[in-house]
Design a protein around this motif. Structure first.
Motif, PDB file in Angstrom:
ATOM      1  N   ARG A   1       1.826  -1.551  -3.437  1.00  0.00           N
ATOM      2  CA  ARG A   1       0.765  -2.271  -2.631  1.00  0.00           C
ATOM      3  C   ARG A   1      -0.273  -1.446  -1.928  1.00  0.00           C
ATOM      4  O   ARG A   1      -1.285  -1.820  -1.659  1.00  0.00           O
ATOM      5  N   ILE A   2       0.226  -0.212  -1.521  1.00  0.00           N
ATOM      6  CA  ILE A   2      -0.719   0.806  -1.081  1.00  0.00           C
ATOM      7  C   ILE A   2      -1.656   1.179  -2.023  1.00  0.00           C
ATOM      8  O   ILE A   2      -3.088   0.770  -1.798  1.00  0.00           O
ATOM      9  N   ALA A   3      -1.517   1.604  -3.310  1.00  0.00           N
ATOM     10  CA  ALA A   3      -2.375   1.902  -4.434  1.00  0.00           C
ATOM     11  C   ALA A   3      -3.251   0.861  -4.944  1.00  0.00           C
ATOM     12  O   ALA A   3      -4.319   1.114  -5.011  1.00  0.00           O
ATOM     13  N   ALA A   4      -2.527  -0.533  -4.969  1.00  0.00           N
ATOM     14  CA  ALA A   4      -3.404  -1.558  -5.498  1.00  0.00           C
ATOM     15  C   ALA A   4      -4.350  -1.924  -4.261  1.00  0.00           C
ATOM     16  O   ALA A   4      -5.459  -2.317  -4.666  1.00  0.00           O
ATOM     17  N   GLY A   5      -3.763  -2.035  -3.251  1.00  0.00           N
ATOM     18  CA  GLY A   5      -4.645  -2.547  -2.052  1.00  0.00           C
ATOM     19  C   GLY A   5      -5.790  -1.623  -1.653  1.00  0.00           C
ATOM     20  O   GLY A   5      -6.765  -2.227  -1.204  1.00  0.00           O
ATOM     21  N   LEU A   6      -5.470  -0.288  -1.965  1.00  0.00           N
ATOM     22  CA  LEU A   6      -6.679   0.554  -1.567  1.00  0.00           C
ATOM     23  C   LEU A   6      -7.365   1.015  -2.828  1.00  0.00           C
ATOM     24  O   LEU A   6      -8.400   1.746  -2.813  1.00  0.00           O
ATOM     25  N   ALA A   7      -6.967   0.314  -3.969  1.00  0.00           N
ATOM     26  CA  ALA A   7      -7.776   0.501  -5.346  1.00  0.00           C
ATOM     27  C   ALA A   7      -7.763   1.915  -5.704  1.00  0.00           C
ATOM     28  O   ALA A   7      -8.810   2.363  -5.975  1.00  0.00           O
TER      29      ALA A   7
ATOM     30  N   MET B   1     -11.073   4.371  -2.188  1.00  0.00           N
ATOM     31  CA  MET B   1     -10.346   5.599  -1.731  1.00  0.00           C
ATOM     32  C   MET B   1      -9.409   5.966  -2.892  1.00  0.00           C
ATOM     33  O   MET B   1      -8.999   5.343  -3.797  1.00  0.00           O
ATOM     34  N   ASN B   2      -8.758   7.206  -2.926  1.00  0.00           N
ATOM     35  CA  ASN B   2      -7.903   7.416  -4.060  1.00  0.00           C
ATOM     36  C   ASN B   2      -6.877   8.001  -3.152  1.00  0.00           C
ATOM     37  O   ASN B   2      -6.762   8.385  -1.842  1.00  0.00           O
ATOM     38  N   LEU B   3      -5.755   8.647  -3.957  1.00  0.00           N
ATOM     39  CA  LEU B   3      -4.462   9.227  -3.132  1.00  0.00           C
ATOM     40  C   LEU B   3      -4.742  10.320  -2.396  1.00  0.00           C
ATOM     41  O   LEU B   3      -4.152  10.361  -1.326  1.00  0.00           O
ATOM     42  N   ALA B   4      -5.738  11.216  -2.813  1.00  0.00           N
ATOM     43  CA  ALA B   4      -5.959  12.433  -2.076  1.00  0.00           C
ATOM     44  C   ALA B   4      -6.564  11.966  -0.722  1.00  0.00           C
ATOM     45  O   ALA B   4      -6.220  12.588   0.171  1.00  0.00           O
TER      46      ALA B   4
END
Length: 145
Positions: free
Chosen positions: A134-140, A1-4
């Motif tokens: 934690r969101i960005a690392a957790g969702l890679a 998943m990415n930020l968008a």
């Protein structure tokens, strides 16, 4: 998943975190110092996405490349002023909070460098980047480019 993709699925979550970031900025905490805090927390948390994002932002704000190069070793560098050193020490302590309780001396040192409302802003900036990490690392989330 990415930020968008994440933002499309749950737009209120990134919007809420951006609102916290905006509130800290509007209240007047130094943007360059805030970016140093965000980069250092992201380094500790191993979040490549946030580290890259905030390095780019810091460069746009004119933070010296030498500071960015030595941020992970800030204690051993003479490049950081007393307030930056205090902010970075407090960032490391709040980021490592689950591993060791805070001491009154640590809190007092940070409050001395950031009197009154500035201390609340610093704590909010640190908490916000830790949530993003934690969101960005957790969702890679992949780093840009």
């Amino acid at each position: 998943m990415n930020l968008a993709d994440f933002s499309k699925l749950y737009p209120a979550i990134p919007a809420g975190l951006r609102a916290l970031t905006g509130a800290v900025k509007e209240a007047g905490l130094d943007p360059a110092l805030t970016e140093l805090v965000k980069i250092r927390a992201s380094q500790i948390n191993g979040c490549a996405f946030c580290t890259q994002f905030h390095l780019a932002t810091a460069r746009k704000l004119g933070v010296a490349q030498a500071k960015l190069d030595l941020l992970a070793a800030w204690r051993d560098s003479g490049l950081f002023c007393d307030q930056e050193r205090s902010a970075l020490a407090w960032t490391e302590r709040l980021t490592a909070l689950p591993h060791a309780p805070l001491t009154e001396a640590e809190r007092e040192a940070a409050e001395h460098a950031f009197p009154g409302p500035e201390f609340a802003l610093l704590c909010t900036a640190i908490a916000t980047i830790n949530a993003w990490n934690r969101i960005a690392a957790g969702l890679a989330f992949p780093p840009a480019g």
